[in-house]
Scaffold this motif. Structure first.
Motif, PDB file in Angstrom:
ATOM      1  N   ALA A 136      -2.558 -10.506   5.734  1.00  0.00           N
ATOM      2  CA  ALA A 136      -1.291 -10.760   6.417  1.00  0.00           C
ATOM      3  C   ALA A 136      -1.050  -9.828   7.593  1.00  0.00           C
ATOM      4  O   ALA A 136      -0.157 -10.059   8.399  1.00  0.00           O
ATOM      5  N   GLY A 137      -1.844  -8.742   7.692  1.00  0.00           N
ATOM      6  CA  GLY A 137      -1.762  -7.881   8.866  1.00  0.00           C
ATOM      7  C   GLY A 137      -0.859  -6.677   8.761  1.00  0.00           C
ATOM      8  O   GLY A 137      -0.810  -5.869   9.684  1.00  0.00           O
ATOM      9  N   GLY A 138      -0.117  -6.541   7.660  1.00  0.00           N
ATOM     10  CA  GLY A 138       0.793  -5.414   7.530  1.00  0.00           C
ATOM     11  C   GLY A 138       0.232  -4.306   6.653  1.00  0.00           C
ATOM     12  O   GLY A 138      -0.980  -4.171   6.491  1.00  0.00           O
ATOM     13  N   SER A 139       1.129  -3.516   6.065  1.00  0.00           N
ATOM     14  CA  SER A 139       0.721  -2.405   5.212  1.00  0.00           C
ATOM     15  C   SER A 139       1.717  -2.240   4.070  1.00  0.00           C
ATOM     16  O   SER A 139       2.821  -2.794   4.108  1.00  0.00           O
ATOM     17  N   TRP A 140       1.315  -1.473   3.066  1.00  0.00           N
ATOM     18  CA  TRP A 140       2.177  -1.211   1.916  1.00  0.00           C
ATOM     19  C   TRP A 140       2.769   0.184   1.952  1.00  0.00           C
ATOM     20  O   TRP A 140       3.796   0.441   1.348  1.00  0.00           O
ATOM     21  N   MET A 141       2.146   1.105   2.704  1.00  0.00           N
ATOM     22  CA  MET A 141       2.633   2.474   2.749  1.00  0.00           C
ATOM     23  C   MET A 141       1.956   3.194   3.908  1.00  0.00           C
ATOM     24  O   MET A 141       0.768   2.984   4.166  1.00  0.00           O
ATOM     25  N   GLY A 142       2.702   4.041   4.611  1.00  0.00           N
ATOM     26  CA  GLY A 142       2.105   4.786   5.706  1.00  0.00           C
ATOM     27  C   GLY A 142       3.052   5.825   6.269  1.00  0.00           C
ATOM     28  O   GLY A 142       4.219   5.934   5.870  1.00  0.00           O
ATOM     29  N   VAL A 143       2.531   6.596   7.215  1.00  0.00           N
ATOM     30  CA  VAL A 143       3.292   7.630   7.914  1.00  0.00           C
ATOM     31  C   VAL A 143       2.932   7.552   9.398  1.00  0.00           C
ATOM     32  O   VAL A 143       1.991   6.858   9.793  1.00  0.00           O
ATOM     33  N   ASN A 144       3.685   8.282  10.224  1.00  0.00           N
ATOM     34  CA  ASN A 144       3.308   8.360  11.636  1.00  0.00           C
ATOM     35  C   ASN A 144       3.488   9.774  12.164  1.00  0.00           C
ATOM     36  O   ASN A 144       3.990  10.664  11.468  1.00  0.00           O
ATOM     37  N   ARG A 145       3.073   9.980  13.391  1.00  0.00           N
ATOM     38  CA  ARG A 145       3.067  11.313  13.986  1.00  0.00           C
ATOM     39  C   ARG A 145       4.470  11.811  14.318  1.00  0.00           C
ATOM     40  O   ARG A 145       4.645  12.987  14.674  1.00  0.00           O
ATOM     41  N   SER A 146       5.472  10.951  14.213  1.00  0.00           N
ATOM     42  CA  SER A 146       6.858  11.362  14.457  1.00  0.00           C
ATOM     43  C   SER A 146       7.543  11.854  13.186  1.00  0.00           C
ATOM     44  O   SER A 146       8.738  12.144  13.193  1.00  0.00           O
ATOM     45  N   GLY A 147       6.798  11.912  12.079  1.00  0.00           N
ATOM     46  CA  GLY A 147       7.372  12.375  10.828  1.00  0.00           C
ATOM     47  C   GLY A 147       8.060  11.298  10.025  1.00  0.00           C
ATOM     48  O   GLY A 147       8.891  11.597   9.160  1.00  0.00           O
ATOM     49  N   HIS A 148       7.697  10.034  10.276  1.00  0.00           N
ATOM     50  CA  HIS A 148       8.298   8.923   9.541  1.00  0.00           C
ATOM     51  C   HIS A 148       7.395   8.478   8.392  1.00  0.00           C
ATOM     52  O   HIS A 148       6.164   8.492   8.510  1.00  0.00           O
TER      53      HIS A 148
END
Length: 254
Positions: A50-62
């Motif tokens: 489907a192209g999405g994700s179940w869990m993640g983070v980013n470099r902005s602290g999200h």
């Protein structure tokens, strides 16, 4: 069935601590967590179907994570994939509250979900299942929480065990191996435990373990992570095959 245990603002040094299992059909194509070429600030696994994700983070602290809901009224097919809720937040620059304000206009386009969104200030929870009075976004107060495929802190046996283990882990210096023990039990819940939650089918019994092993469906990945007071994430994801054997490890600092 998925499972997320997390401690929010319990430790000043580590404002967010997470241990989580992703449970899915083994035939569903998946990429282990990585920095996405088209979204280089995002570290997350990819659901190739489907192209999405179940869990993640980013470099902005999200931080973002989603689980399915068992609510029978919300399990029918929907026009949009729940995995885009995670990706949509991580690829943008909105605060968690701003993103949830926008999501309220389209939450009904998804099958039942439970969504966690964090930024450097707050951690929020929202669901589109259950009574409408419970579907407003909640800014979470400090504490240890458990989320599976019902509303936040529903006292399923696997959730209750995980919260107890998480509390014990937080009494010691953090490491990924210890943190994974909050979600690694393969023991099935007893019939009495399940009856208390009106979970009395054979499927409920099969899925009652924290770590599920099955030929067709089971725990595909365990992710442990924590965020420092500076907003940086320490992330480790372990992927497993249908026998529950480790097949891949990804470890990053974000």
């Amino acid at each position: 069935m998925c499972l997320i245990l997390f401690a929010h603002q319990v430790n000043n040094q580590y404002p967010l601590v997470v241990a989580a299992n992703r449970d899915e059909f083994h035939q569903r194509p998946t990429d282990a967590s990585h920095y996405w070429l088209e979204h280089p600030q995002v570290l997350a696994g990819r659901d190739r179907q489907a192209g999405g994700s179940w869990m993640g983070v980013n470099r902005s602290g999200h931080f973002a994570a989603v689980t399915n809901s068992r609510d029978p009224e919300q399990t029918k097919a929907a026009e949009r994939s729940r995995g885009e809720l995670v990706l949509g937040y991580l690829q943008g620059d909105l605060s968690a509250q701003q993103y949830l304000d926008q999501l309220s206009l389209r939450a009904g386009a998804y099958a039942g979900f439970n969504l966690l969104l964090g930024d450097r200030e707050d951690l929020w929870y929202v669901s589109n299942s259950g009574p409408s009075s419970e579907q407003s976004p909640r800014r979470l107060t400090p504490g240890i929480y458990g989320l599976s495929n019902a509303s936040l802190d529903t006292p399923w046996p696997k959730v209750q065990r995980g919260k107890q283990v998480m509390a014990e882990i937080l009494q010691h210096p953090l490491d990924h191996s210890a943190l994974a023990t909050a979600v690694d039990s393969r023991q099935l819940a007893s019939k009495n435990q399940l009856d208390l939650q009106a979970m009395n089918t054979e499927m409920d019994q099969l899925l009652s373990a924290q770590f599920i092993v099955g030929d067709a469906y089971g725990t595909r990945a365990t992710t442990t992570c924590w965020q420092t007071s500076a907003g940086e994430f320490h992330w480790k994801e372990r992927s497993f095959d249908a026998r529950g054997d480790l097949i891949e490890v990804v470890e990053k600092e974000v």
